[in-house]
Scaffold this motif. Structure first.
Motif, PDB file in Angstrom:
ATOM      1  N   ILE A   1      -6.527  -9.636  -9.948  1.00  0.00           N
ATOM      2  CA  ILE A   1      -6.133 -10.492  -8.832  1.00  0.00           C
ATOM      3  C   ILE A   1      -5.382 -11.697  -9.390  1.00  0.00           C
ATOM      4  O   ILE A   1      -5.728 -12.234 -10.456  1.00  0.00           O
ATOM      5  N   SER A   2      -4.344 -12.106  -8.690  1.00  0.00           N
ATOM      6  CA  SER A   2      -3.576 -13.262  -9.117  1.00  0.00           C
ATOM      7  C   SER A   2      -2.923 -13.896  -7.900  1.00  0.00           C
ATOM      8  O   SER A   2      -2.948 -13.332  -6.811  1.00  0.00           O
ATOM      9  N   ARG A   3      -2.328 -15.052  -8.105  1.00  0.00           N
ATOM     10  CA  ARG A   3      -1.682 -15.734  -6.997  1.00  0.00           C
ATOM     11  C   ARG A   3      -0.471 -16.492  -7.495  1.00  0.00           C
ATOM     12  O   ARG A   3      -0.420 -16.899  -8.648  1.00  0.00           O
TER      13      ARG A   3
ATOM     14  N   GLY B   1       0.817  -1.196   0.000  1.00  0.00           N
ATOM     15  CA  GLY B   1       0.000   0.000   0.000  1.00  0.00           C
ATOM     16  C   GLY B   1       0.858   1.256   0.000  1.00  0.00           C
ATOM     17  O   GLY B   1       2.083   1.193   0.145  1.00  0.00           O
ATOM     18  N   GLY B   2       0.212   2.393  -0.185  1.00  0.00           N
ATOM     19  CA  GLY B   2       0.939   3.652  -0.174  1.00  0.00           C
ATOM     20  C   GLY B   2       0.086   4.763  -0.736  1.00  0.00           C
ATOM     21  O   GLY B   2      -1.131   4.615  -0.887  1.00  0.00           O
TER      22      GLY B   2
ATOM     23  N   SER C   1      -0.552   3.499 -10.339  1.00  0.00           N
ATOM     24  CA  SER C   1      -0.704   2.065 -10.104  1.00  0.00           C
ATOM     25  C   SER C   1      -0.030   1.651  -8.803  1.00  0.00           C
ATOM     26  O   SER C   1       0.933   2.287  -8.364  1.00  0.00           O
ATOM     27  N   LEU C   2      -0.552   0.598  -8.219  1.00  0.00           N
ATOM     28  CA  LEU C   2       0.054  -0.051  -7.067  1.00  0.00           C
ATOM     29  C   LEU C   2      -0.171  -1.550  -7.197  1.00  0.00           C
ATOM     30  O   LEU C   2      -1.166  -1.978  -7.799  1.00  0.00           O
TER      31      LEU C   2
ATOM     32  N   LEU D   1      -2.771  -8.125  -5.874  1.00  0.00           N
ATOM     33  CA  LEU D   1      -3.801  -7.293  -6.490  1.00  0.00           C
ATOM     34  C   LEU D   1      -3.096  -6.166  -7.229  1.00  0.00           C
ATOM     35  O   LEU D   1      -2.555  -5.258  -6.601  1.00  0.00           O
ATOM     36  N   GLN D   2      -3.093  -6.253  -8.542  1.00  0.00           N
ATOM     37  CA  GLN D   2      -2.535  -5.190  -9.373  1.00  0.00           C
ATOM     38  C   GLN D   2      -3.620  -4.147  -9.594  1.00  0.00           C
ATOM     39  O   GLN D   2      -4.691  -4.472 -10.113  1.00  0.00           O
TER      40      GLN D   2
END
Length: 125
Positions: A69-71, A9-10, A17-18, A80-81
């Motif tokens: 979402i990916s794993r 986070g930020g 993008s984060l 989470l892109q």
């Protein structure tokens, strides 16, 4: 051992993008269904994205096309892109894990057994 730990986070400007990460301990991993939730100040918690054991995904309408979402099962990590961020995306983001693998009505079948402590995302317009 903390089951789920979020990071990434930020603060970012609108349009930026984060990528959030959620590291799962062995107790919360095992390739089960997992989700990202968020809660903005003064609002209720809402589901953002879910990924089932078989890779099926579901997204909340406002993030569809912007978030992914990916794993990585080898690393026991959920991602989470988040692209094209908007001020409305500002919230505390949480990951959650189920002990089941399926996805029903956009969420993990049977609910969630493990939650992280959250990572703050702030988007300035």
């Amino acid at each position: 051992q903390v089951p789920l730990v979020e990071s990434g986070g930020g603060s970012v400007q609108a349009g930026g993008s984060l990528r959030l990460s959620c590291a799962a301990s062995s107790v919360a991993a095992s390739n089960n269904c997992m989700s990202w939730f968020r809660q903005a100040p003064g609002k209720g918690r809402e589901g953002v994205a879910t990924i089932a054991r078989d890779g099926t995904t579901n997204y909340e309408a406002s993030v569809k096309g912007r978030f992914a979402i990916s794993r990585d099962n080898a690393k026991n990590t959920l991602y989470l892109q988040m692209n094209s961020l908007k001020a409305d995306d500002t919230a505390m983001y949480y990951c959650a894990a189920s002990v089941r693998g399926g996805l029903i009505a956009g969420y993990c079948d049977g609910g969630y057994n493990y939650w992280g402590q959250g990572t703050q995302v702030t988007v300035s317009s």
